[in-house]
Design a protein around this motif. Structure first.
Motif, PDB file in Angstrom:
ATOM      1  N   SER A  22     -24.734  -0.274 -11.348  1.00 43.71           N
ATOM      2  CA  SER A  22     -25.434   0.821 -11.996  1.00 43.71           C
ATOM      3  C   SER A  22     -25.904   0.439 -13.392  1.00 43.71           C
ATOM      4  O   SER A  22     -25.465  -0.548 -13.974  1.00 43.71           O
ATOM      5  CB  SER A  22     -24.527   2.055 -12.057  1.00 43.71           C
ATOM      6  OG  SER A  22     -25.276   3.222 -12.292  1.00 43.71           O
ATOM      7  N   GLY A  23     -26.826   1.265 -13.919  1.00 45.18           N
ATOM      8  CA  GLY A  23     -27.376   1.027 -15.236  1.00 45.18           C
ATOM      9  C   GLY A  23     -28.885   1.114 -15.237  1.00 45.18           C
ATOM     10  O   GLY A  23     -29.468   2.000 -14.614  1.00 45.18           O
ATOM     11  N   ALA A 106     -28.753   1.699  -9.968  1.00 44.97           N
ATOM     12  CA  ALA A 106     -29.436   1.530 -11.250  1.00 44.97           C
ATOM     13  C   ALA A 106     -30.881   2.019 -11.203  1.00 44.97           C
ATOM     14  O   ALA A 106     -31.561   1.867 -10.190  1.00 44.97           O
ATOM     15  CB  ALA A 106     -29.403   0.068 -11.673  1.00 44.97           C
ATOM     16  N   TRP A 115     -27.226   9.643 -17.940  1.00 45.72           N
ATOM     17  CA  TRP A 115     -26.110   9.345 -17.045  1.00 45.72           C
ATOM     18  C   TRP A 115     -24.905  10.242 -17.340  1.00 45.72           C
ATOM     19  O   TRP A 115     -23.784   9.944 -16.938  1.00 45.72           O
ATOM     20  CB  TRP A 115     -25.714   7.869 -17.163  1.00 45.72           C
ATOM     21  CG  TRP A 115     -26.756   6.940 -16.615  1.00 45.72           C
ATOM     22  CD1 TRP A 115     -27.768   6.353 -17.304  1.00 45.72           C
ATOM     23  CD2 TRP A 115     -26.887   6.509 -15.265  1.00 45.72           C
ATOM     24  NE1 TRP A 115     -28.523   5.570 -16.458  1.00 45.72           N
ATOM     25  CE2 TRP A 115     -28.005   5.653 -15.204  1.00 45.72           C
ATOM     26  CE3 TRP A 115     -26.167   6.767 -14.093  1.00 45.72           C
ATOM     27  CZ2 TRP A 115     -28.422   5.055 -14.014  1.00 45.72           C
ATOM     28  CZ3 TRP A 115     -26.574   6.159 -12.906  1.00 45.72           C
ATOM     29  CH2 TRP A 115     -27.685   5.313 -12.882  1.00 45.72           C
ATOM     30  N   LEU A 143     -16.869  -0.806 -11.059  1.00 42.79           N
ATOM     31  CA  LEU A 143     -18.228  -0.429 -11.436  1.00 42.79           C
ATOM     32  C   LEU A 143     -18.783  -1.531 -12.314  1.00 42.79           C
ATOM     33  O   LEU A 143     -18.195  -1.869 -13.352  1.00 42.79           O
ATOM     34  CB  LEU A 143     -18.220   0.901 -12.191  1.00 42.79           C
ATOM     35  CG  LEU A 143     -19.490   1.279 -12.968  1.00 42.79           C
ATOM     36  CD1 LEU A 143     -20.673   1.468 -12.034  1.00 42.79           C
ATOM     37  CD2 LEU A 143     -19.262   2.537 -13.799  1.00 42.79           C
ATOM     38  N   TRP A 145     -21.685  -2.329 -14.762  1.00 43.67           N
ATOM     39  CA  TRP A 145     -22.551  -1.466 -15.574  1.00 43.67           C
ATOM     40  C   TRP A 145     -23.375  -2.304 -16.540  1.00 43.67           C
ATOM     41  O   TRP A 145     -22.827  -3.033 -17.375  1.00 43.67           O
ATOM     42  CB  TRP A 145     -21.683  -0.466 -16.331  1.00 43.67           C
ATOM     43  CG  TRP A 145     -22.392   0.473 -17.250  1.00 43.67           C
ATOM     44  CD1 TRP A 145     -22.378   0.436 -18.627  1.00 43.67           C
ATOM     45  CD2 TRP A 145     -23.197   1.604 -16.900  1.00 43.67           C
ATOM     46  NE1 TRP A 145     -23.128   1.476 -19.137  1.00 43.67           N
ATOM     47  CE2 TRP A 145     -23.640   2.209 -18.100  1.00 43.67           C
ATOM     48  CE3 TRP A 145     -23.589   2.162 -15.678  1.00 43.67           C
ATOM     49  CZ2 TRP A 145     -24.451   3.334 -18.119  1.00 43.67           C
ATOM     50  CZ3 TRP A 145     -24.399   3.280 -15.686  1.00 43.67           C
ATOM     51  CH2 TRP A 145     -24.817   3.863 -16.891  1.00 43.67           C
ATOM     52  N   GLN A 147     -26.438  -1.436 -18.996  1.00 40.98           N
ATOM     53  CA  GLN A 147     -27.284  -0.363 -19.516  1.00 40.98           C
ATOM     54  C   GLN A 147     -27.174  -0.339 -21.035  1.00 40.98           C
ATOM     55  O   GLN A 147     -26.173  -0.754 -21.586  1.00 40.98           O
ATOM     56  CB  GLN A 147     -26.834   0.988 -18.922  1.00 40.98           C
ATOM     57  CG  GLN A 147     -27.684   2.190 -19.243  1.00 40.98           C
ATOM     58  CD  GLN A 147     -27.368   2.810 -20.609  1.00 40.98           C
ATOM     59  OE1 GLN A 147     -26.284   2.636 -21.145  1.00 40.98           O
ATOM     60  NE2 GLN A 147     -28.342   3.517 -21.175  1.00 40.98           N
ATOM     61  N   ILE A 183     -14.068  -1.345 -14.974  1.00 39.77           N
ATOM     62  CA  ILE A 183     -15.465  -1.304 -15.393  1.00 39.77           C
ATOM     63  C   ILE A 183     -15.794  -2.685 -15.958  1.00 39.77           C
ATOM     64  O   ILE A 183     -15.150  -3.124 -16.919  1.00 39.77           O
ATOM     65  CB  ILE A 183     -15.715  -0.244 -16.473  1.00 39.77           C
ATOM     66  CG1 ILE A 183     -15.110   1.114 -16.091  1.00 39.77           C
ATOM     67  CG2 ILE A 183     -17.207  -0.149 -16.791  1.00 39.77           C
ATOM     68  CD1 ILE A 183     -15.770   1.816 -14.938  1.00 39.77           C
ATOM     69  N   LEU A 185     -18.563  -4.377 -17.929  1.00 37.16           N
ATOM     70  CA  LEU A 185     -19.667  -3.916 -18.771  1.00 37.16           C
ATOM     71  C   LEU A 185     -20.455  -5.108 -19.293  1.00 37.16           C
ATOM     72  O   LEU A 185     -19.892  -6.005 -19.929  1.00 37.16           O
ATOM     73  CB  LEU A 185     -19.095  -3.103 -19.934  1.00 37.16           C
ATOM     74  CG  LEU A 185     -20.013  -2.697 -21.070  1.00 37.16           C
ATOM     75  CD1 LEU A 185     -20.999  -1.632 -20.597  1.00 37.16           C
ATOM     76  CD2 LEU A 185     -19.187  -2.161 -22.240  1.00 37.16           C
TER      77      LEU A 185
END
Length: 250
Positions: A22-23, A106, A115, A143, A145, A147, A183, A185
């Motif tokens: 996602s992102g 994403a 979000w 997850l 991520w 973003q 997560i 990141l």
């Protein structure tokens, strides 16, 4: 919810290790997309090859199908998608985790406030993650991520980024009933230079359990100075995999 008709019977087994992707656009993948023609060159590096026995993706229609580039073609559907980090990540972890299920979520050009819990993007991501686990009798493992580029364009967005990011992580874990969901990141490498470092410092300084940072700074960018090149996406995916193996699997 069913597996795609294009999969063989021996491929329609439940996925066990599920990863949410996602992102923004760099997670959706712009590797190989020409900034002028908006066409993807179709080049799929070996690290991003499909594996019909081990790597699956959840489509926009919530069907499991064999994963192949571009992973986000029906998710970030208003833009042209190319190579992202998801496939090289999956190929790098499959020997350790077994069958991999990828959940693309994403969408390009989305600030973190889009979000927030209750927004379309957030609720769609959470619902897709729940559907993926239910459909495959699998387990949500992490997850991924990437973003923040959009939040470098205004002082207000950059200033509120820390609070919004921490709330986002807490809400995702709460809504998925996974208080320790890992997560991974990605610390952004591009955006508006005026507030780029402010957002990067927030990301690098995030102080929540089971949050691992991978810095994208130094990875080659395309001519638009925003999107990672295909080789950079491959390297990022492998780096994300190493972070997962080292810090999460141990």
């Amino acid at each position: 919810m069913e597996f795609s008709a294009s999969t063989h019977k021996n491929e329609a087994r439940p996925t066990k290790q599920i990863f949410i992707l996602s992102g923004q656009s760099n997670m959706a993948g712009r590797g190989g997309v020409d900034k002028h023609t908006k066409q993807w060159d179709g080049v799929v590096p070996p690290d991003c090859s499909a594996d019909s026995s081990s790597i699956f993706r959840l489509s926009s229609q919530l069907d499991w199908e064999v994963a192949r580039e571009p992973l986000h073609h029906d998710i970030d559907s208003k833009r042209t998608c190319g190579v992202g980090p998801g496939m090289s990540f999956a190929n790098a972890v499959k020997e350790r985790v077994g069958v991999v299920g990828l959940v693309p979520c994403a969408v390009a050009a989305t600030p973190i406030k889009e979000w927030a819990r209750g927004t379309h993007l957030y609720e769609s991501m959470v619902n897709r993650a729940k559907a993926a686990a239910a459909a495959s009798d699998g387990e949500l493992r992490a997850l991924l991520w990437y973003q923040g580029e959009k939040d470098t364009f205004s002082e207000q967005d950059a200033t509120s980024y820390k609070e919004n990011l921490e709330r986002f992580i807490q809400n995702v874990r709460e809504d998925l009933n996974l208080p320790c969901l890992p997560i991974i990141l990605v610390v952004i490498a591009s955006g508006n230079e005026k507030y780029l470092e402010k957002v990067r410092e927030v990301q690098k300084g995030i102080d929540l359990p089971n949050v691992v940072c991978v810095d994208a700074m130094g990875l080659p960018l395309q001519g638009d100075n925003i999107h990672l090149t295909t080789p950079a996406q491959v390297k990022l995916g492998r780096t994300l995999a190493q972070a997962y193996i080292t810090h999460i699997l141990g």
